[in-house]
Design a protein around this motif. Structure first.
Motif, PDB file in Angstrom:
ATOM      1  N   UNK A 109     -18.604  20.429 -26.819  1.00  0.00           N
ATOM      2  CA  UNK A 109     -17.563  19.533 -26.318  1.00  0.00           C
ATOM      3  C   UNK A 109     -16.267  19.719 -27.100  1.00  0.00           C
ATOM      4  N   UNK A 110     -16.381  19.863 -28.415  1.00  0.00           N
ATOM      5  CA  UNK A 110     -15.202  20.090 -29.251  1.00  0.00           C
ATOM      6  C   UNK A 110     -14.568  21.434 -28.910  1.00  0.00           C
ATOM      7  N   UNK A 111     -15.403  22.452 -28.714  1.00  0.00           N
ATOM      8  CA  UNK A 111     -14.853  23.759 -28.354  1.00  0.00           C
ATOM      9  C   UNK A 111     -14.134  23.704 -27.003  1.00  0.00           C
ATOM     10  N   UNK A 112     -14.644  22.916 -26.076  1.00  0.00           N
ATOM     11  CA  UNK A 112     -13.974  22.777 -24.789  1.00  0.00           C
ATOM     12  C   UNK A 112     -12.593  22.143 -24.951  1.00  0.00           C
ATOM     13  N   UNK A 113     -12.477  21.135 -25.820  1.00  0.00           N
ATOM     14  CA  UNK A 113     -11.183  20.512 -26.073  1.00  0.00           C
ATOM     15  C   UNK A 113     -10.213  21.520 -26.682  1.00  0.00           C
ATOM     16  N   UNK A 114     -10.723  22.351 -27.577  1.00  0.00           N
ATOM     17  CA  UNK A 114      -9.857  23.273 -28.314  1.00  0.00           C
ATOM     18  C   UNK A 114      -9.498  24.518 -27.520  1.00  0.00           C
ATOM     19  N   UNK A 115     -10.424  25.047 -26.744  1.00  0.00           N
ATOM     20  CA  UNK A 115     -10.199  26.341 -26.094  1.00  0.00           C
ATOM     21  C   UNK A 115     -10.187  26.280 -24.571  1.00  0.00           C
ATOM     22  N   UNK A 116     -10.623  25.165 -24.016  1.00  0.00           N
ATOM     23  CA  UNK A 116     -10.674  25.044 -22.568  1.00  0.00           C
ATOM     24  C   UNK A 116     -12.020  25.372 -21.970  1.00  0.00           C
TER      25      UNK A 116
END
Length: 457
Positions: free
Chosen positions: A205-212
């Motif tokens: 979820x954090x990676x999705x916020x950061x990278x899309x």
């Protein structure tokens, strides 16, 4: 800030320590009120050698690097090691036939002091074992540690070196502006050159916020545990491991640093990332399994039960990767070996960072290594030293002085769980029934999340 670290579990705490030791200005963002509030709060507390890790894997190298570093720093930081060794016990003809392959893997992984022992030697080492044991792989350097004092020491050292910790600060948004991240959190905004994702159960979820688009998917795996009364520990000195399979290391029977005997975990897939509920059939299965292996545990009282969630992903290996151009580094999918491997994972991620950056920071002259209070049962405890102002928790022999010291420390607890992990108060037979009132009085006005009556249940 030079580096923002998302998540204050054991990996995040080790990461903060490593970058702070290298001279970086570090900020750790944690969604919960305290460190170790997610996957890191519940594990079997074993310091692994990597004897059964996948050969040539990142997991293996991180575990072994971390094992060596832990042994190097433990004396200065007063981190306990209960030297138990481990036996991978074979209970069937098929399991016995697999021991030579497991020995070859251990030897190939550099754990050269392993050896196969006979049934008679296994029973001589552990007389309380069930008589149908057929033999075992002996792993002398697998040991038991305090699962909470170690990451607390890493975080405390980082804090002493200038790292900032922000709690109740979930990541809600992020934008890359040139060579700088603009991060939005529940506790305000932050700018940082580099972001390291150590968000555990929320890593994807954090990676999705950061990278899309996340490159991996967290699939929570629940592990339930049963903690037997301290009297049970007399029946087992050695960590008892099963012959592992492709999916799980299996159910472990081990002493704890706190004088109990632990059996678990289960391995249950679930969707919820914040609900590690305990369930009666699985707990009964664990107790039955423990009694099957060590019959003397029949009718032994149970002190506590608990469950934790491991941040497994769709692949077995660690999900560690870097995008230097984006200033993004990820330590995801760190499952059951995270407690052991955390120091090595931090070293590895810093090495990845160093490949694309020239070090412009000045290393501190003093490492500021803290000396942690001892909670391990096999070493001297605070209640044995005069002037402790009374024992608050009689089940775990926790003193008023220890509780006050936790609040006066570099990283005081943010909630009741954090206070328990720092002192072991309310973790014994009565689970806080007799001591919660005094604990609440000592903690009044000092926690980010106040103690509630249901905390005693």
């Amino acid at each position: 800030m030079d580096v923002a670290i998302i998540g204050a579990g054991v990996v995040g705490c080790a990461m903060a320590r490593r970058f702070a030791l290298e001279g970086a200005r570090v900020c750790v963002l944690e969604a919960a009120p305290d460190i170790l509030s997610g996957a890191s709060k519940a594990n079997s507390a074993i310091l692994h050698t990597g004897f059964d890790a996948p050969p040539g894997s990142l997991e293996l190298s991180c575990m072994q690097d971390a094992y060596d570093e832990y042994m190097e720093i433990r004396e200065a930081m007063n981190l306990p090691v209960l030297e138990t060794g481990a036996m991978v016990a074979a209970w069937t003809e098929d399991e016995e036939a697999r021991l030579p392959d497991l020995l070859a893997q251990a030897q190939g992984n550099g754990v050269t002091d392993t050896r196969i022992i006979s049934r008679d030697e296994a029973l001589a080492r552990e007389p309380a074992l069930a008589g149908h044991v057929r033999g075992a792989l002996l792993v002398p350097r697998e040991h038991v540690i305090d699962p909470w004092s170690a990451p607390l020491a890493y975080a405390t050292q980082a804090k002493a070196l200038g790292a900032e910790f922000r709690f109740n600060a979930p990541l809600t948004g992020a934008r890359r502006d040139g060579d700088t991240w603009q991060l939005e959190t529940g506790a305000g905004s932050l700018m940082a050159k580099t972001v390291v994702n150590c968000a555990g159960l929320y890593g994807d979820k954090v990676e999705e916020i950061l990278t899309g688009t996340p490159s991996f998917e967290i699939r929570p795996r629940k592990g339930q545990f049963v903690v037997f009364d301290k009297a049970a520990s007399q029946h087992l000195r050695t960590i008892l491991l099963p012959v592992p399979n492709e999916r799980t290391k299996g159910v472990v029977l081990t002493r704890t640093a706190f004088g109990n005997l632990l059996v678990g975990p289960t391995a249950e897939e679930q969707e919820a990332r914040d609900r590690p509920d305990v369930t009666t059939p699985e707990l009964e299965m664990l107790i039955s399994k423990a009694v099957e292996l060590v019959p003397a545990l029949q009718d032994m009282p149970v002190t506590a039960v608990y469950a934790g969630l491991r941040p497994a992903s769709e692949r077995k290996e660690y999900r560690v990767h870097a995008d230097a151009d984006l200033g993004y580094y990820c330590a995801g999918g760190i499952r059951s070996t995270g407690l052991t491997a955390a120091l090595g994972i931090a070293r590895h991620v810093f090495a990845l960072w160093s490949e694309s950056h020239s070090l412009a920071w000045s290393k501190p002259n003093d490492s500021m290594a803290p000396s942690m209070p001892n909670l391990a049962e096999h070493l001297p405890r605070d209640y044995q030293i005069p002037g402790h102002d009374g024992i608050v928790c009689h089940c775990e022999m926790v003193t008023a002085r220890e509780i006050r010291a936790a609040f006066d420390s570099q990283l005081p607890p943010g909630d009741f769980g954090g206070l328990r992990r720092r002192t072991r108060c309310a973790m014994g037979r009565c689970q806080g029934f007799n001591c919660l009132g005094r604990i609440a009085s000592l903690a009044e006005g000092k926690l980010r999340t106040p103690i509630l009556p249901e905390d005693a249940s």
